[in-house]
Design an enzyme around this catalytic site. Sequence first.
Site, PDB file in Angstrom:
ATOM      1  N   LYS A  13      58.808  15.948 -65.915  1.00 47.33           N
ATOM      2  CA  LYS A  13      59.311  17.227 -66.452  1.00 47.33           C
ATOM      3  C   LYS A  13      60.784  17.420 -66.089  1.00 47.33           C
ATOM      4  O   LYS A  13      61.606  17.739 -66.935  1.00 47.33           O
ATOM      5  CB  LYS A  13      58.507  18.422 -65.902  1.00 47.33           C
ATOM      6  N   ARG A  88      52.251  27.761 -64.534  1.00 50.71           N
ATOM      7  CA  ARG A  88      51.354  26.762 -63.965  1.00 50.71           C
ATOM      8  C   ARG A  88      49.930  27.285 -63.844  1.00 50.71           C
ATOM      9  O   ARG A  88      49.058  26.564 -63.374  1.00 50.71           O
ATOM     10  CB  ARG A  88      51.837  26.431 -62.567  1.00 50.71           C
ATOM     11  N   ARG A 123      60.347   8.381 -55.402  1.00 50.14           N
ATOM     12  CA  ARG A 123      61.358   9.387 -55.741  1.00 50.14           C
ATOM     13  C   ARG A 123      62.204   9.747 -54.519  1.00 50.14           C
ATOM     14  O   ARG A 123      61.706   9.906 -53.419  1.00 50.14           O
ATOM     15  CB  ARG A 123      60.695  10.652 -56.279  1.00 50.14           C
ATOM     16  N   ARG A 156      60.913  13.939 -50.647  1.00 49.12           N
ATOM     17  CA  ARG A 156      60.251  15.240 -50.536  1.00 49.12           C
ATOM     18  C   ARG A 156      58.979  15.093 -49.709  1.00 49.12           C
ATOM     19  O   ARG A 156      58.232  14.144 -49.890  1.00 49.12           O
ATOM     20  CB  ARG A 156      59.886  15.760 -51.934  1.00 49.12           C
ATOM     21  N   ARG A 167      48.113  17.739 -54.984  1.00 49.84           N
ATOM     22  CA  ARG A 167      48.879  18.314 -56.096  1.00 49.84           C
ATOM     23  C   ARG A 167      48.219  17.983 -57.434  1.00 49.84           C
ATOM     24  O   ARG A 167      48.188  18.812 -58.340  1.00 49.84           O
ATOM     25  CB  ARG A 167      50.318  17.789 -56.086  1.00 49.84           C
TER      26      ARG A 167
HETATM   27  P1  AP5 Z   1      60.228  14.015 -62.233  1.00 47.89           P
HETATM   28  O1  AP5 Z   1      61.030  14.140 -63.480  1.00 47.89           O
HETATM   29  O2  AP5 Z   1      60.856  14.430 -60.957  1.00 47.89           O
HETATM   30  O3  AP5 Z   1      58.783  14.660 -62.423  1.00 47.89           O
HETATM   31  P2  AP5 Z   1      58.297  16.143 -62.474  1.00 47.89           P
HETATM   32  O4  AP5 Z   1      57.322  16.224 -63.595  1.00 47.89           O
HETATM   33  O5  AP5 Z   1      59.448  17.098 -62.473  1.00 47.89           O
HETATM   34  O6  AP5 Z   1      57.482  16.158 -61.121  1.00 47.89           O
HETATM   35  P3  AP5 Z   1      57.557  17.082 -59.849  1.00 47.89           P
HETATM   36  O7  AP5 Z   1      56.912  16.309 -58.752  1.00 47.89           O
HETATM   37  O8  AP5 Z   1      58.911  17.612 -59.620  1.00 47.89           O
HETATM   38  O9  AP5 Z   1      56.638  18.212 -60.361  1.00 47.89           O
HETATM   39  P4  AP5 Z   1      55.813  19.154 -59.602  1.00 47.89           P
HETATM   40  O10 AP5 Z   1      55.372  19.866 -60.814  1.00 47.89           O
HETATM   41  O11 AP5 Z   1      54.734  18.691 -58.718  1.00 47.89           O
HETATM   42  O12 AP5 Z   1      56.852  19.803 -58.600  1.00 47.89           O
HETATM   43  P5  AP5 Z   1      57.736  21.116 -58.652  1.00 47.89           P
HETATM   44  O13 AP5 Z   1      59.010  20.799 -58.025  1.00 47.89           O
HETATM   45  O14 AP5 Z   1      57.709  21.717 -59.998  1.00 47.89           O
HETATM   46  O15 AP5 Z   1      59.763  12.491 -62.136  1.00 47.89           O
HETATM   47  C1  AP5 Z   1      59.011  12.016 -61.051  1.00 47.89           C
HETATM   48  C2  AP5 Z   1      59.473  10.632 -60.649  1.00 47.89           C
HETATM   49  O16 AP5 Z   1      59.158   9.685 -61.650  1.00 47.89           O
HETATM   50  C3  AP5 Z   1      60.968  10.525 -60.416  1.00 47.89           C
HETATM   51  O17 AP5 Z   1      61.182   9.687 -59.328  1.00 47.89           O
HETATM   52  C4  AP5 Z   1      61.497   9.897 -61.696  1.00 47.89           C
HETATM   53  O18 AP5 Z   1      62.652   9.128 -61.479  1.00 47.89           O
HETATM   54  C5  AP5 Z   1      60.329   9.039 -62.145  1.00 47.89           C
HETATM   55  N1  AP5 Z   1      60.189   8.989 -63.580  1.00 47.89           N
HETATM   56  C6  AP5 Z   1      60.325  10.020 -64.454  1.00 47.89           C
HETATM   57  N2  AP5 Z   1      60.107   9.604 -65.708  1.00 47.89           N
HETATM   58  C7  AP5 Z   1      59.809   8.283 -65.630  1.00 47.89           C
HETATM   59  C8  AP5 Z   1      59.478   7.274 -66.574  1.00 47.89           C
HETATM   60  N3  AP5 Z   1      59.412   7.544 -67.884  1.00 47.89           N
HETATM   61  N4  AP5 Z   1      59.228   6.053 -66.111  1.00 47.89           N
HETATM   62  C9  AP5 Z   1      59.288   5.765 -64.792  1.00 47.89           C
HETATM   63  N5  AP5 Z   1      59.614   6.671 -63.864  1.00 47.89           N
HETATM   64  C10 AP5 Z   1      59.866   7.900 -64.255  1.00 47.89           C
HETATM   65  O19 AP5 Z   1      56.877  22.069 -57.680  1.00 47.89           O
HETATM   66  C11 AP5 Z   1      56.734  21.787 -56.309  1.00 47.89           C
HETATM   67  C12 AP5 Z   1      55.798  22.791 -55.679  1.00 47.89           C
HETATM   68  O20 AP5 Z   1      56.337  24.113 -55.807  1.00 47.89           O
HETATM   69  C13 AP5 Z   1      54.408  22.897 -56.324  1.00 47.89           C
HETATM   70  O21 AP5 Z   1      53.505  21.932 -55.821  1.00 47.89           O
HETATM   71  C14 AP5 Z   1      54.026  24.341 -55.949  1.00 47.89           C
HETATM   72  O22 AP5 Z   1      53.579  24.419 -54.630  1.00 47.89           O
HETATM   73  C15 AP5 Z   1      55.341  25.082 -56.051  1.00 47.89           C
HETATM   74  N6  AP5 Z   1      55.537  25.667 -57.391  1.00 47.89           N
HETATM   75  C16 AP5 Z   1      56.507  25.355 -58.294  1.00 47.89           C
HETATM   76  N7  AP5 Z   1      56.370  26.072 -59.432  1.00 47.89           N
HETATM   77  C17 AP5 Z   1      55.286  26.872 -59.233  1.00 47.89           C
HETATM   78  C18 AP5 Z   1      54.604  27.838 -60.059  1.00 47.89           C
HETATM   79  N8  AP5 Z   1      55.031  28.114 -61.298  1.00 47.89           N
HETATM   80  N9  AP5 Z   1      53.519  28.453 -59.533  1.00 47.89           N
HETATM   81  C19 AP5 Z   1      53.103  28.198 -58.281  1.00 47.89           C
HETATM   82  N10 AP5 Z   1      53.674  27.306 -57.470  1.00 47.89           N
HETATM   83  C20 AP5 Z   1      54.761  26.640 -57.938  1.00 47.89           C
HETATM   84 MG    MG Z   2      60.228  18.423 -61.000  1.00 49.39          MG
END
Ligand code: AP5
Ligand code: MG
Length: 210
Positions: A13, A88, A123, A156, A167
């Site tokens: 994402k 979410r 990552r 992270r 997660r």
């Molecule tokens: P990346 O693009 O970073 O993936 P992402 O989908 O953004 O994954 P996140 O881990 O950031 O999502 P998340 O939803 O768990 O965390 P968030 O920060 O939102 O890609 C991942 C990796 O893969 C990277 O290394 C990238 O280089 C690689 N990659 C990407 N595309 C690729 C491809 N095509 N091929 C190969 N490699 C690839 O949330 C963190 C925490 O915050 C949550 O767990 C929760 O506790 C809290 N939180 C955040 N938002 C909310 C909400 N709305 N409600 C409640 N809690 C929340």
């Molecule tokens: Mg992210």
Amino acid sequence: MNLILLGAPGAGKGTQAEKICEKLSIPAISTGNILREAIANGTEMGLKAKSFIDAGKLVPDEVVIGIINERLNKDDCRNGFILDGFPRTIPQAEALDEMGVQIDRVIDIEVPDEKIASRLSGRRVCLKCGATYHTEFKAPVTEGICDVCGEKLVQRKDDMPETVLDRLNTYHEQTEPLKDYYEKKGILHIVEGQEKVEDTTALTFKALED
Ligand code: AP5
Ligand code: MG
């Protein structure tokens, strides 16, 4: 265009949000990044959020709904925005509807669970400017150093394998039902996440036009 990016942790994402941000010149808003910044700054909200994030659980709805309400009212969102990681839960999606926010498209990036672990374990992130890298798929020019601002890259805490499983469970239980929610509104577009970032980006851009 007002967009939502859906998908499991590590689906890409954040990576695609950056590409769309460049293409359409609209801000990418990541609740995860906003929460991590609050933790780094030691704010009250950050302190509250930290234990949930470290355990792979969701931060309470009222906290993130408050964050989004405030953020979407800023001037830079007038011509559109990309929501990465919000909503979410169904109550979060309903809150967005209640705020009167019109969503044009929801792009769901699908990546099988078994591929997620290696993506997340490799990552590395820059806590200063928010840039993300991958030791294998998107390595920085100098190992361990951010290309953009020269800061040291870190892993992270919630990218550790045990937390990734939590997660993923949280995602399947609480976030996946949103696919149905937006399918019923007729605005869901599914993108199959590819091995190469640029291949996923090509499909994401296509989903913006369909
Ligand atoms: P990346 O693009 O970073 O993936 P992402 O989908 O953004 O994954 P996140 O881990 O950031 O999502 P998340 O939803 O768990 O965390 P968030 O920060 O939102 O890609 C991942 C990796 O893969 C990277 O290394 C990238 O280089 C690689 N990659 C990407 N595309 C690729 C491809 N095509 N091929 C190969 N490699 C690839 O949330 C963190 C925490 O915050 C949550 O767990 C929760 O506790 C809290 N939180 C955040 N938002 C909310 C909400 N709305 N409600 C409640 N809690 C929340
Ligand atoms: Mg992210």
